[in-house]
Design an enzyme around this catalytic site. Structure first.
Site, PDB file in Angstrom:
ATOM      1  N   HIS A  84       0.892  -1.166  -0.035  1.00  0.00           N
ATOM      2  CA  HIS A  84      -0.016  -0.162   0.090  1.00  0.00           C
ATOM      3  C   HIS A  84       0.836   1.230   0.001  1.00  0.00           C
ATOM      4  O   HIS A  84       0.429   2.288   0.610  1.00  0.00           O
ATOM      5  CB  HIS A  84      -0.980  -0.141   1.087  1.00  0.00           C
ATOM      6  CG  HIS A  84      -2.206  -0.625   0.803  1.00  0.00           C
ATOM      7  ND1 HIS A  84      -2.168  -1.838   0.217  1.00  0.00           N
ATOM      8  CD2 HIS A  84      -3.510  -0.500   0.789  1.00  0.00           C
ATOM      9  CE1 HIS A  84      -3.394  -2.375  -0.107  1.00  0.00           C
ATOM     10  NE2 HIS A  84      -4.490  -1.323   0.332  1.00  0.00           N
ATOM     11  N   ASP A 147      -5.768   5.170   9.872  1.00  0.00           N
ATOM     12  CA  ASP A 147      -7.299   5.197   9.705  1.00  0.00           C
ATOM     13  C   ASP A 147      -7.855   3.999   8.876  1.00  0.00           C
ATOM     14  O   ASP A 147      -9.004   3.383   9.147  1.00  0.00           O
ATOM     15  CB  ASP A 147      -7.359   6.500   8.700  1.00  0.00           C
ATOM     16  CG  ASP A 147      -7.034   7.594   9.394  1.00  0.00           C
ATOM     17  OD1 ASP A 147      -7.177   7.833  10.778  1.00  0.00           O
ATOM     18  OD2 ASP A 147      -6.909   8.648   8.667  1.00  0.00           O
ATOM     19  N   GLU A 260      -9.427  14.057  14.721  1.00  0.00           N
ATOM     20  CA  GLU A 260      -8.686  14.270  13.434  1.00  0.00           C
ATOM     21  C   GLU A 260      -9.584  15.648  12.902  1.00  0.00           C
ATOM     22  O   GLU A 260     -10.510  16.186  13.482  1.00  0.00           O
ATOM     23  CB  GLU A 260      -9.036  13.104  12.454  1.00  0.00           C
ATOM     24  CG  GLU A 260      -8.172  12.105  12.774  1.00  0.00           C
ATOM     25  CD  GLU A 260      -7.912  11.012  11.783  1.00  0.00           C
ATOM     26  OE1 GLU A 260      -8.461  11.371  10.536  1.00  0.00           O
ATOM     27  OE2 GLU A 260      -7.097   9.929  12.011  1.00  0.00           O
TER      28      GLU A 260
HETATM   29  P1  FAD Z   1       4.127  -2.056   1.997  1.00  0.00           P
HETATM   30  O1  FAD Z   1       3.839  -0.796   1.159  1.00  0.00           O
HETATM   31  O2  FAD Z   1       4.212  -3.218   1.251  1.00  0.00           O
HETATM   32  O3  FAD Z   1       5.759  -1.582   2.560  1.00  0.00           O
HETATM   33  C1  FAD Z   1       6.319  -0.279   2.740  1.00  0.00           C
HETATM   34  C2  FAD Z   1       7.830  -0.269   3.093  1.00  0.00           C
HETATM   35  O4  FAD Z   1       7.854  -1.079   4.402  1.00  0.00           O
HETATM   36  C3  FAD Z   1       8.403  -0.840   2.014  1.00  0.00           C
HETATM   37  O5  FAD Z   1       9.905  -0.373   2.002  1.00  0.00           O
HETATM   38  C4  FAD Z   1       8.516  -2.395   2.781  1.00  0.00           C
HETATM   39  O6  FAD Z   1       9.912  -2.801   1.783  1.00  0.00           O
HETATM   40  C5  FAD Z   1       8.538  -2.268   3.968  1.00  0.00           C
HETATM   41  N1  FAD Z   1       8.355  -2.997   4.794  1.00  0.00           N
HETATM   42  C6  FAD Z   1       7.115  -3.748   4.686  1.00  0.00           C
HETATM   43  N2  FAD Z   1       7.083  -4.813   5.666  1.00  0.00           N
HETATM   44  C7  FAD Z   1       8.108  -4.681   6.223  1.00  0.00           C
HETATM   45  C8  FAD Z   1       8.416  -5.463   7.519  1.00  0.00           C
HETATM   46  N3  FAD Z   1       7.917  -6.684   7.860  1.00  0.00           N
HETATM   47  N4  FAD Z   1       9.652  -5.212   8.078  1.00  0.00           N
HETATM   48  C9  FAD Z   1      10.500  -4.204   7.594  1.00  0.00           C
HETATM   49  N5  FAD Z   1       9.894  -3.481   6.414  1.00  0.00           N
HETATM   50  C10 FAD Z   1       8.752  -3.767   5.904  1.00  0.00           C
HETATM   51  N6  FAD Z   1      -0.440   5.786   6.914  1.00  0.00           N
HETATM   52  C11 FAD Z   1      -0.724   6.045   8.332  1.00  0.00           C
HETATM   53  O7  FAD Z   1       0.240   6.465   9.114  1.00  0.00           O
HETATM   54  N7  FAD Z   1      -1.800   6.489   8.745  1.00  0.00           N
HETATM   55  C12 FAD Z   1      -2.972   6.083   7.852  1.00  0.00           C
HETATM   56  O8  FAD Z   1      -4.148   6.549   8.518  1.00  0.00           O
HETATM   57  C13 FAD Z   1      -2.913   5.311   6.913  1.00  0.00           C
HETATM   58  N8  FAD Z   1      -3.955   5.368   5.881  1.00  0.00           N
HETATM   59  C14 FAD Z   1      -3.719   4.643   4.572  1.00  0.00           C
HETATM   60  C15 FAD Z   1      -4.692   4.190   3.823  1.00  0.00           C
HETATM   61  C16 FAD Z   1      -4.449   3.650   2.691  1.00  0.00           C
HETATM   62  C17 FAD Z   1      -5.771   3.447   1.845  1.00  0.00           C
HETATM   63  C18 FAD Z   1      -3.230   3.630   2.281  1.00  0.00           C
HETATM   64  C19 FAD Z   1      -3.081   3.129   0.828  1.00  0.00           C
HETATM   65  C20 FAD Z   1      -2.193   3.701   2.931  1.00  0.00           C
HETATM   66  C21 FAD Z   1      -2.305   4.413   4.326  1.00  0.00           C
HETATM   67  N9  FAD Z   1      -1.189   4.866   5.153  1.00  0.00           N
HETATM   68  C22 FAD Z   1      -1.650   5.158   6.323  1.00  0.00           C
HETATM   69  C23 FAD Z   1      -0.022   4.635   4.670  1.00  0.00           C
HETATM   70  C24 FAD Z   1       0.771   3.269   5.051  1.00  0.00           C
HETATM   71  O9  FAD Z   1       0.854   3.162   6.518  1.00  0.00           O
HETATM   72  C25 FAD Z   1       2.196   2.808   4.442  1.00  0.00           C
HETATM   73  O10 FAD Z   1       1.936   3.016   3.053  1.00  0.00           O
HETATM   74  C26 FAD Z   1       2.501   1.587   4.656  1.00  0.00           C
HETATM   75  O11 FAD Z   1       3.822   1.238   4.330  1.00  0.00           O
HETATM   76  C27 FAD Z   1       1.703   0.464   4.201  1.00  0.00           C
HETATM   77  O12 FAD Z   1       1.748  -0.845   4.781  1.00  0.00           O
HETATM   78  P2  FAD Z   1       2.123  -1.989   3.487  1.00  0.00           P
HETATM   79  O13 FAD Z   1       2.041  -3.276   4.643  1.00  0.00           O
HETATM   80  O14 FAD Z   1       1.249  -2.058   2.474  1.00  0.00           O
HETATM   81  O15 FAD Z   1       3.662  -1.775   3.495  1.00  0.00           O
END
Ligand code: FAD
Length: 508
Positions: A84, A147, A260
């Site tokens: 994400h 969120d 918020e």
């Molecule tokens: P990914 O996109 O898969 O990875 C993100 C990064 O972290 C990459 O560099 C990856 O290599 C690394 N990573 C992933 N897993 C691990 C692990 N286990 N150990 C070490 N590194 C790792 N953020 C907020 O703070 N508050 C919010 O309310 C919020 N709402 C969101 C709503 C939506 C619809 C979206 C799309 C994003 C939102 N985000 C929010 C942002 C979100 O927190 C970050 O984009 C987060 O990185 C997404 O998590 P993911 O598991 O998809 O990570």
């Protein structure tokens, strides 16, 4: 299972190829063909093809992949949570992507410590599964959220993890007591405040640069039953910020449990205008609301109060009235609903379903997230909300204050100055079926916003940062850059991990 790598890794399409024939004693699986999903993300702005996707069966597999990559001249390894990210951060061009997502790891164990309870959760667990499992099995709940909960524990802890509870408990990175991490050396290390603390703090907010989080121990508290979810509207930005800041600085018993806010357009537009303030399809807007203020954009303060099922509604009403009584929002702009705590935390899931149905969930999302200091937030309103974004962005424009004292200064996250700063989240949705500005134009508008902020001397930092040059990263980290580099050289000296962040180049 033993996976044999017998593939040609093409370097920059040149004729030079590297023939690998190595065995990795993986217990999980490795896939060289169905890898397309790992080369895309929620942002939809970048794409790259990994060499292979590994679904590990445990920590040992992750360690083996990293050690294998370290023996090659160029292979990299990216942990992918739920993909994400917006700018390809979880991708590994021609490298290994480790698919971390594991619903079964939602809650591994509950731990009773001197100061309360914590749960051990897998790094690849989705927060929505952690919530459901904690509440249904133990009546417990983590304290700090995002969120949207379709994100993994490791993914948000690599950034910060912020939402309306952050003012009270800090970001998710402030609510972890212990981590299990596989470093870029392939070592599996347990770390906490007291044990291997340098690694612990570096990994939190560390953009995946120092290790892959395989387990996290998260503070929990008794889960509330119910939530009163409330929105009120302000015409003037200074009144909105005064009330929001007052709520986040009051004693716990004198405030809401969630604070918020967002900016919206003073129009009937269903996405950008007044309808976006409604909490429930049954609510109606009083006629004439639009003419109450001549301002082009308005501000919605969003708050929530926890209560237990045993509370009668008049007690909740009285508490809410008392708390709202001290605020200066526009008359007749109070919207409220009651819902269960779990439904409140899963509130974005409903929006996700609708967005998936109308095609905008899978379309590109050129989002921009910033932390803006309290000293600069009025200027941000003046230059950005009131001018550049006065017609909205086709999605939420969040803006709410956070207390710096709730953040652990030792983590890798960088913040602007001052005791209070604001998160600004420009969550753009593009509609593939309607005539709308091109994605390129929206990305250009994000650049324009950053340039305007810089030109006018605003104090801000990117949240979920993205830069293409080392100079950009150096500026982002400021005087913390040298420490970030030092930690990288200690825990991932060959720069194998998280290449999609584009901070370091793989060493040979
Ligand atoms: P990914 O996109 O898969 O990875 C993100 C990064 O972290 C990459 O560099 C990856 O290599 C690394 N990573 C992933 N897993 C691990 C692990 N286990 N150990 C070490 N590194 C790792 N953020 C907020 O703070 N508050 C919010 O309310 C919020 N709402 C969101 C709503 C939506 C619809 C979206 C799309 C994003 C939102 N985000 C929010 C942002 C979100 O927190 C970050 O984009 C987060 O990185 C997404 O998590 P993911 O598991 O998809 O990570």
């Amino acid at each position: 299972m033993i996976a044999y790598l017998e593939h040609f890794v093409h370097e920059n399409d040149s004729e030079t190829t590297l023939h690998q024939q190595v065995s990795m004693d993986l217990e999980g699986t490795i896939d060289y063909t169905s890898t397309a999903y790992a080369g895309k993300d929620f942002g939809g702005l970048h794409a790259s093809t990994p060499f292979a996707v590994v679904t590990p069966s445990g920590t040992h597999d992750i360690s083996r992949v990293i050690r294998f990559a370290s023996q090659s001249p160029n292979l990299t390894v990216a942990a992918r949570g739920n993909g994400h990210s917006i700018n390809g951060q979880a991708m590994a061009n021609k490298g290994f992507v480790i698919d971390m997502k594991r619903p079964s790891d939602a809650v591994i164990d509950v731990i009773h410590c001197d100061v309360g309870y914590a749960v051990d959760v897998g790094g690849g667990a989705l927060w929505e599964d952690v919530l459901k499992r904690c509440v249904s099995k133990f009546s417990l709940s983590p304290r700090s959220w995002t969120d949207y909960l379709g994100l993994t524990v490791g993914g948000t802890l690599s950034n910060a993890g912020v939402s309306g509870q952050t003012f009270r408990y800090g970001p998710q990175t402030s609510n972890v007591t212990e981590l299990e991490v596989v470093t870029g050396n392939g070592d599996t290390v347990i770390c906490s405040h007291a044990q291997n603390s340098e690694l612990f703090f570096s990994v939190l907010g560390g953009l995946g640069q120092f290790g892959i989080i395989t387990r996290a121990r998260i503070w929990v508290q008794p889960a509330p039953d119910m939530v009163r979810w409330i929105r009120v509207v302000y015409s003037e930005f200074d009144e909105f910020t005064r009330d929001a800041e007052s709520l986040i600085t009051r004693a716990e018993s004198e405030s809401f449990d969630y604070v918020e806010g967002f900016v919206f357009v003073n129009s009937e537009d269903p996405v950008n205008g007044w309808p976006s303030v409604l909490l429930d399809p049954d609510q109606i807007l009083e006629p004439g609301l639009m003419t109450r203020s001549v301002n082009r954009v308005l501000y919605c303060l969003e708050v929530a109060l926890h209560y237990s099922k045993g509370n009668c509604s008049s007690t909740v009403d009285t508490r809410v009235e008392k708390l709202l009584g001290r605020l200066t929002f526009m008359k007749d702009t109070l919207f409220q609903v009651d819902l269960s705590y779990v439904d409140f935390l899963l509130r974005v899931k409903e929006a996700e379903k609708q967005a998936k149905a109308n095609g905008i969930w899978d379309a590109p999302h050129p989002w921009l997230n910033l932390f803006v200091s309290k000293a600069s937030i009025a200027d941000f309103d003046h230059f950005v909300f009131k001018k550049i974004l006065k017609d909205g962005i086709g999605g939420p424009m969040l803006v709410y204050p956070i207390l710096r004292s709730k953040w652990d200064e030792g983590t890798s996250v960088v913040l602007p100055d001052g005791d209070i700063f604001y998160i600004v989240a420009l969550l753009r949705f593009t509609n593939p079926y309607q005539k709308s500005p091109s994605v390129r134009d929206l990305v250009a508008q994000n650049h324009e916003i950053l340039q305007v902020c810089a030109r006018n001397g605003l104090d801000f930092k990117l949240y979920l940062p993205h830069y293409n040059t080392e100079e950009g990263w150096k500026q982002h980290f400021g005087d913390r850059w040298s420490r970030f580099v030092e930690m990288k050289s200690r825990y991932d000296p060959m720069a194998i991990l998280a290449p999609g962040q584009k901070i370091f180049t793989r060493h040979q």
